[in-house]
Design a protein around this motif. Structure first.
Motif, mmCIF file in Angstrom:
data_model
loop_
_atom_site.group_PDB
_atom_site.id
_atom_site.type_symbol
_atom_site.label_atom_id
_atom_site.label_comp_id
_atom_site.label_asym_id
_atom_site.label_seq_id
_atom_site.Cartn_x
_atom_site.Cartn_y
_atom_site.Cartn_z
ATOM 1 N N GLU A 329 0.557 -1.362 -0.048
ATOM 2 C CA GLU A 329 0.112 -0.071 0.022
ATOM 3 C C GLU A 329 1.418 0.933 0.519
ATOM 4 O OE1 GLU A 329 -3.749 -1.463 2.120
ATOM 5 O OE2 GLU A 329 -2.248 -0.886 3.193
ATOM 6 N N ALA A 330 1.872 0.886 0.394
ATOM 7 C CA ALA A 330 3.046 2.213 0.917
ATOM 8 C C ALA A 330 3.395 2.870 -0.681
ATOM 9 C CB ALA A 330 3.936 2.637 2.385
ATOM 10 N N THR A 331 3.976 1.718 -1.145
ATOM 11 C CA THR A 331 4.583 2.359 -2.596
ATOM 12 C C THR A 331 2.962 2.012 -2.994
ATOM 13 O OG1 THR A 331 5.636 -0.043 -2.195
ATOM 14 C CG2 THR A 331 5.464 0.312 -4.415
ATOM 15 N N ASP A 332 2.025 1.581 -3.141
ATOM 16 C CA ASP A 332 1.021 1.942 -4.340
ATOM 17 C C ASP A 332 0.833 3.500 -3.577
ATOM 18 O OD1 ASP A 332 -0.744 1.668 -5.742
ATOM 19 O OD2 ASP A 332 -2.017 1.415 -3.938
ATOM 20 N N VAL A 337 1.676 8.920 -6.274
ATOM 21 C CA VAL A 337 1.920 9.820 -6.905
ATOM 22 C C VAL A 337 3.098 10.414 -8.385
ATOM 23 C CG1 VAL A 337 3.463 11.604 -5.870
ATOM 24 C CG2 VAL A 337 2.404 10.554 -4.560
ATOM 25 N N LEU A 338 3.533 9.108 -8.631
ATOM 26 C CA LEU A 338 5.014 8.843 -9.782
ATOM 27 C C LEU A 338 4.187 9.417 -11.634
ATOM 28 C CD1 LEU A 338 7.598 7.494 -7.947
ATOM 29 C CD2 LEU A 338 7.625 9.516 -8.238
ATOM 30 N N ASP A 339 2.690 8.457 -10.669
ATOM 31 C CA ASP A 339 1.704 8.539 -11.983
ATOM 32 C C ASP A 339 1.499 9.382 -12.480
ATOM 33 O OD1 ASP A 339 3.009 5.835 -12.848
ATOM 34 O OD2 ASP A 339 0.864 5.043 -11.296
ATOM 35 N N GLY A 340 1.169 10.714 -11.593
ATOM 36 C CA GLY A 340 0.636 12.132 -11.852
ATOM 37 C C GLY A 340 -0.471 12.093 -11.288
ATOM 38 N N SER A 341 -0.740 11.770 -10.188
ATOM 39 C CA SER A 341 -2.609 12.353 -9.411
ATOM 40 C C SER A 341 -1.893 12.985 -8.361
ATOM 41 C CB SER A 341 -2.264 11.038 -8.900
ATOM 42 O OG SER A 341 -3.767 11.076 -7.512
ATOM 43 N N ASP A 342 -3.061 13.782 -8.293
ATOM 44 C CA ASP A 342 -3.085 15.267 -8.107
ATOM 45 C C ASP A 342 -3.882 15.013 -6.622
ATOM 46 O OD1 ASP A 342 -3.587 18.334 -9.548
ATOM 47 O OD2 ASP A 342 -3.784 16.500 -10.535
ATOM 48 N N ALA A 343 -4.511 14.200 -6.141
ATOM 49 C CA ALA A 343 -4.898 13.662 -4.303
ATOM 50 C C ALA A 343 -5.670 12.623 -4.911
ATOM 51 C CB ALA A 343 -6.624 14.676 -4.543
ATOM 52 N N ILE A 344 -5.310 12.106 -3.411
ATOM 53 C CA ILE A 344 -5.658 10.815 -2.966
ATOM 54 C C ILE A 344 -7.015 10.788 -2.219
ATOM 55 C CG2 ILE A 344 -4.885 8.457 -1.402
ATOM 56 C CD1 ILE A 344 -3.321 9.186 -3.724
ATOM 57 N N LEU A 345 -8.136 10.018 -2.363
ATOM 58 C CA LEU A 345 -9.012 10.203 -2.035
ATOM 59 C C LEU A 345 -9.258 8.951 -0.810
ATOM 60 C CD1 LEU A 345 -12.613 10.539 -3.626
ATOM 61 C CD2 LEU A 345 -12.262 9.202 -1.783
ATOM 62 N N LEU A 346 -9.187 8.790 0.481
ATOM 63 C CA LEU A 346 -9.482 8.342 1.940
ATOM 64 C C LEU A 346 -11.343 8.012 1.768
ATOM 65 C CD1 LEU A 346 -6.955 9.628 4.055
ATOM 66 C CD2 LEU A 346 -6.302 7.931 1.754
ATOM 67 N N GLY A 347 -11.651 6.589 2.001
ATOM 68 C CA GLY A 347 -12.972 6.306 1.819
ATOM 69 C C GLY A 347 -12.949 5.669 3.143
ATOM 70 N N ALA A 348 -13.797 4.323 3.381
ATOM 71 C CA ALA A 348 -13.465 3.472 3.801
ATOM 72 C C ALA A 348 -12.399 3.789 5.677
ATOM 73 C CB ALA A 348 -13.701 2.159 4.070
ATOM 74 N N GLU A 349 -11.322 4.688 4.795
ATOM 75 C CA GLU A 349 -10.345 4.429 6.081
ATOM 76 C C GLU A 349 -11.290 5.312 7.291
ATOM 77 O OE1 GLU A 349 -7.927 3.718 1.634
ATOM 78 O OE2 GLU A 349 -9.994 5.337 2.292
ATOM 79 N N GLU A 369 7.307 12.389 0.165
ATOM 80 C CA GLU A 369 8.534 11.316 -0.185
ATOM 81 C C GLU A 369 8.393 10.804 -1.655
ATOM 82 O OE1 GLU A 369 11.301 11.059 1.389
ATOM 83 O OE2 GLU A 369 10.695 12.030 3.094
ATOM 84 N N ALA A 370 7.665 11.109 -2.138
ATOM 85 C CA ALA A 370 7.577 10.170 -3.613
ATOM 86 C C ALA A 370 7.918 11.845 -4.705
ATOM 87 C CB ALA A 370 6.119 9.947 -4.078
ATOM 88 N N GLU A 371 7.121 13.125 -3.974
ATOM 89 C CA GLU A 371 7.014 13.868 -4.610
ATOM 90 C C GLU A 371 8.820 14.833 -5.123
ATOM 91 O OE1 GLU A 371 3.062 15.456 -3.074
ATOM 92 O OE2 GLU A 371 4.956 16.726 -2.518
ATOM 93 N N LYS A 372 9.788 13.799 -4.273
ATOM 94 C CA LYS A 372 11.203 14.237 -4.050
ATOM 95 C C LYS A 372 11.683 13.725 -5.408
ATOM 96 C CE LYS A 372 12.157 14.615 0.839
ATOM 97 N NZ LYS A 372 12.372 14.465 2.507
#
Length: 551
Positions: A329-332, A337-349, A369-372
């Protein structure tokens, strides 16, 4: 943020990976959308979520009534006031979502190789042999051998909490299925997904329209998440509906891609929508497992090139019950981010998870960290090539501002805007430094009494961190553009005095710029002797200038 930038393509000391990250005013350039619910609706918890990095609050109307969500929203307003962190509001529609109704709420145990009947008779009690559903057309849509998945709220991917069914026989309006794996369904409502099957229900249901017309209008929502978007016409229909509701004419529509139909019409949907949500829960069922990553990369690329925000869902499911995500999940999250996502949506979490604040914090740290290691140089060249020549005037100014900022190693880009379009175009080129969008609100009236036109009708001082100058008390303003930038990667809004126009031939913008720079200094983004790139209009001319701060 840009100072710690690395390139994985270049040699790096492995030990440097263990060096602690420097604290930053912004948790990450990538934004986080948090779904508010039973475990995240108190003022205290919401305040913690805002401080941890949540910039958009999602209200999921597939469960709960408007009164329940209104109470949560009031708590959000109080949290915004206390933390002085701006937050946008997203209403998530139900759409043609199929649901299993379990009125008793008792757990239902399903055993592999046994049979279970799906029936549209909602008066019957749910059991191990019978599951009532909210759709009377399923028997006409499926055939023997089709696959159906059932799980609580959203699919977790765990075969202990969701079940895989295979259609064995159709009897009138009932569908008899073979249970393919043993599972226990807990709760009163489970989502049902018929894989790669067209469901003849409207994308915007009557219930959705009722909620939008009442709750949505009352709270002047910033975003509408259009569930199960299958065609561009779905977006056009929703926009036409919003345009008739006055205050919601500026609400942005994010098309939620959840099935094969949406995938097949992705390009036309992207053209019509303001943004895209890749709903990987349902989509991950419709698509072959080995194709999910390919769709994500292709869809995010298309959104990036179009300059439209892309949101990825379902990244840290295990944090619903655990304090740490899995390594996968951490890698996902990092790959999103590296693929270009603007935002991460958290649902049930965050909605029913045990650790909503910790989840937002950890996801934000992974994003940072990924942005670096995001290869901005390659991305910039790729985007320039895609846009081609001749560029539009605004596109040329935006790309030039980013190029200049990178060349002079600027700490920030400051953009004056009324519509927010210029700032979004700058963010499209993914600069390594934050873009401070100084939003000049449009004046709606000139009355003795004023109020904010948006979900949060507070005094201007309530938005201290996001306000350049106090608003005069005789003005009524409308600034959804400020909140709507809270879902765009790298874009951070500030609200300016509406008496200072975004287009000016005088020196009035200099005073606003000074306040913006002071805000940047106070927040730690800008320091003495740093360089800052400023993008604004002076008369009919667009100007990009580089300034160096003195002591």
């Amino acid at each position: 943020m840009h100072s710690g930038h690395l390139l994985l393509e270049e040699p790096i000391r492995m030990a440097s990976i263990l060096e602690p990250s420097k604290a930053s005013f912004f948790p990450a350039m990538t934004k986080i959308v948090g779904t508010l619910g039973p475990k995240s609706r108190s003022v205290e918890i919401i305040s913690g979520c805002l401080k941890a990095g949540m910039s958009v609050a999602r209200f999921d109307f597939s469960w709960g009534d408007p009164a329940y969500h209104q109470e949560t929203l009031e708590n959000l307003k109080a949290a915004i006031k206390s933390t002085k962190n701006l937050c946008a509001v997203m209403l998530d529609t139900v759409g043609p979502e199929l649901q299993v109704i379990n009125k008793s709420g008792n757990s239902i145990s399903l055993q592999a190789d046994a049979f279970v009947v799906l029936t549209p008779d909602q008066e019957k009690e749910a059991s191990s042999e019978l599951l009532p559903i909210n759709f009377d057309g399923l028997s006409k849509a499926v055939k023997n051998g089709d696959t159906i998945f059932v799980g609580q709220y959203l699919f977790t991917g765990s075969e202990t909490t969701s079940v895989w069914l295979e259609v064995s026989e159709v009897k009138g309006e009932d569908v008899v299925c073979v249970i393919k794996n043993s599972a226990t369904l807990a709760g009163s409502l489970f989502t049902l997904h018929a894989s790669q099957i067209h469901i003849d229900l409207p994308t915007l249901s009557d219930k959705d329209k009722e909620v939008i017309s009442s709750w949505g209008v009352q709270n002047k929502i910033d975003f509408l998440s259009l569930s199960y978007t299958r065609h561009a016409e779905d977006v056009r229909h929703a926009r036409e509906f919003l345009s008739k509701l006055g205050d919601l004419s500026q609400t942005q529509i994010f098309a939620k891609i959840e099935n094969i139909e949406g995938l097949n019409h992705f390009d036309e949907i992207l053209e019509e929508a303001d943004g895209i949500i890749l709903s990987r829960g349902n989509l991950g069922i419709d698509l072959p497992t080995e194709k999910v990553f390919l769709f994500q990369k292709a869809a995010l690329y298309k959104c990036n090139m179009a300059g439209k925000p892309a949101v990825v869902t379902r990244v840290v499911d295990s944090m619903t019950d655990n304090l740490r995500p899995t390594r996968a999940e951490a890698t996902d999250v990092a790959n999103a981010v590296l693929d270009g996502s603007d935002a991460i949506l958290l649902g049930a979490e965050t909605l029913r998870g045990l650790y909503p604040i910790e989840t937002i914090s950890i996801v934000g740290k992974i994003c940072a960290e990924a942005e670096k290691v995001f290869n901005q140089d390659l991305y910039f060249k790729k985007t320039i090539k895609y846009v081609g020549e001749p560029m539009s005037h605004l596109e040329s100014i935006a790309s030039s501002a980013v190029r200049a900022a990178i060349k002079v190693k600027a700490s920030a880009i400051i953009c004056f805007t009324s519509s927010g379009r210029a700032a979004r175009l700058i963010a499209k080129y993914r600069p390594t430094m934050p873009v401070l969008s100084v939003v000049i609100p449009h004046l709606k009236t000139n009355q003795l009494k004023w109020s904010f036109s948006g979900a949060f009708e507070n005094t201007s001082s309530d938005l201290f961190q996001n306000t350049c100058t106090p608003l005069p008390s005789n003005l009524q303003t409308n600034f959804p553009q400020a909140r709507q930038s809270l879902i765009v990667r790298g874009l951070f809004p500030m609200l300016a005095d509406p008496q200072h126009p975004a287009e000016s031939m005088s020196a009035t913008n200099e005073s606003v710029l000074k306040v913006a720079l002071d805000h940047g200094k106070a927040s730690g983004i800008i320091k003495s002797h740093d360089r800052v790139v400023v993008c604004q209009k002076v008369g009919d001319a667009s100007v990009v200038k580089i300034i160096e701060l003195e002591d």
